[in-house]
Design a protein around this motif. Structure first.
Motif, PDB file in Angstrom:
ATOM      1  N   SER A  94      61.308  80.743   0.174  1.00 55.34           N
ATOM      2  CA  SER A  94      60.730  79.577   0.951  1.00 55.34           C
ATOM      3  C   SER A  94      59.553  80.117   2.004  1.00 55.34           C
ATOM      4  O   SER A  94      59.390  79.899   2.975  1.00 55.34           O
ATOM      5  N   TRP A  95      58.450  80.871   1.114  1.00 57.03           N
ATOM      6  CA  TRP A  95      57.282  81.280   1.989  1.00 57.03           C
ATOM      7  C   TRP A  95      56.564  79.941   2.608  1.00 57.03           C
ATOM      8  O   TRP A  95      56.417  78.991   1.835  1.00 57.03           O
ATOM      9  N   ASP A  96      56.190  80.234   4.183  1.00 55.05           N
ATOM     10  CA  ASP A  96      55.736  79.031   4.666  1.00 55.05           C
ATOM     11  C   ASP A  96      54.159  78.900   5.014  1.00 55.05           C
ATOM     12  O   ASP A  96      53.821  78.056   5.811  1.00 55.05           O
ATOM     13  N   GLN A 196      60.498  84.802   9.856  1.00 49.90           N
ATOM     14  CA  GLN A 196      61.669  83.817   9.987  1.00 49.90           C
ATOM     15  C   GLN A 196      62.752  84.091  10.637  1.00 49.90           C
ATOM     16  O   GLN A 196      63.573  84.911  10.332  1.00 49.90           O
ATOM     17  N   ASP A 205      65.663  84.390   2.620  1.00 51.02           N
ATOM     18  CA  ASP A 205      64.683  83.098   2.968  1.00 51.02           C
ATOM     19  C   ASP A 205      63.409  83.106   2.197  1.00 51.02           C
ATOM     20  O   ASP A 205      62.899  82.191   1.777  1.00 51.02           O
ATOM     21  N   GLU A 206      62.844  84.412   1.934  1.00 49.51           N
ATOM     22  CA  GLU A 206      61.658  84.715   1.609  1.00 49.51           C
ATOM     23  C   GLU A 206      61.421  86.279   1.470  1.00 49.51           C
ATOM     24  O   GLU A 206      61.820  86.778   2.313  1.00 49.51           O
TER      25      GLU A 206
HETATM   26 CA   LIG Z   1      60.866  80.566   4.974  1.00 53.60          CA
END
Ligand SMILES: [Ca+2]
Ligand SMILES: [Ca+2]
Length: 221
Positions: A94-96, A196, A205-206
């Motif tokens: 989930s890179w933002d 994160q 998460d990433e």
């Molecule tokens: Ca993320």
């Protein structure tokens, strides 16, 4: 008639000399040599610091990393004045991207040569719809507003951990950088500044991995 002929002749010689002037200003690649190439299929991590391997999608990758650096150092390079560095980068889960909210971003990834940034950018694996789209900087350096997955070579790979059950949560990029370089050794560093803070397991998460790295020295005159 005579005047006309010599007029067109000097026009031709003007074009010729202009063309020659242009050619002589261009860089000419005189030689190139691949000095390091590793797709990790032989499980070789020689020359690496903080290298480690795992298997994902039937491919041996170096990774995965979250808030870490890995680097490769090559000595005794042949004489050169230009260097090409090619990296296959896998961006997992989930890179933002760009948003600077102190909780989930910005999600920076960088590559350094001999300690100097040659890429400093962000990636995003977010959905992109009219009401929600976390932009990324790549293929430019941070900060630019490009759509998630811009410049990717493959987008339909499942995530590695948090989104392991979902397609389109690993994105593959092939990054090529050509720089001036003359030293007889080189250190290429790959790293991130992922953000994160709202999870106990940020690496799930990433994270990112490397599928291949190739370094080529060139002589350009
Ligand atoms: Ca993320
Ligand atoms: Ca993040």
């Amino acid at each position: 008639m005579h005047f006309h002929k010599s007029g067109s002749l000097s026009f031709i010689s003007l074009i010729l000399s202009l063309t020659l002037a242009l050619v002589s200003c261009e860089d000419v690649l005189e030689s190139e040599q691949v000095v390091y190439s590793n797709d990790f299929s032989t499980l070789n991590l020689a020359n690496f610091e903080n290298g480690r391997l795992f298997i994902f999608q039937q491919d041996t990758l170096m990774g995965f990393y979250h808030n870490e650096e890995a680097s490769v150092t090559i000595h005794d390079l042949p004489g050169h004045n230009v260097m090409k560095v090619e990296v296959e980068l896998w961006i997992h889960d989930s890179w933002d991207g760009n948003p600077d909210d102190g909780i989930s971003g910005p999600d920076i990834w960088y590559m350094k040569v001999d300690g100097d940034d040659i890429i400093r950018t962000t990636f995003s694996n977010s959905p992109c719809e009219s009401l929600f789209c976390l932009k990324q900087s790549y293929p430019n350096d941070y900060f630019r507003q490009n759509d998630p997955r811009s410049g990717a070579v493959e987008t339909n790979i499942p995530g590695l951990c948090l989104f392991g059950a979902f397609p389109r949560y690993t994105t593959k990029y092939r990054i090529t950088k050509i720089i001036r370089h003359t030293a007889s050794s080189v250190k290429v560093t790959l790293g991130d500044e992922l953000v994160q803070t709202n999870t106990d397991d940020p690496a799930c998460d990433e994270s990112w991995s490397i599928g291949e790295i190739k370094i080529t020295t060139m002589v350009v005159i």
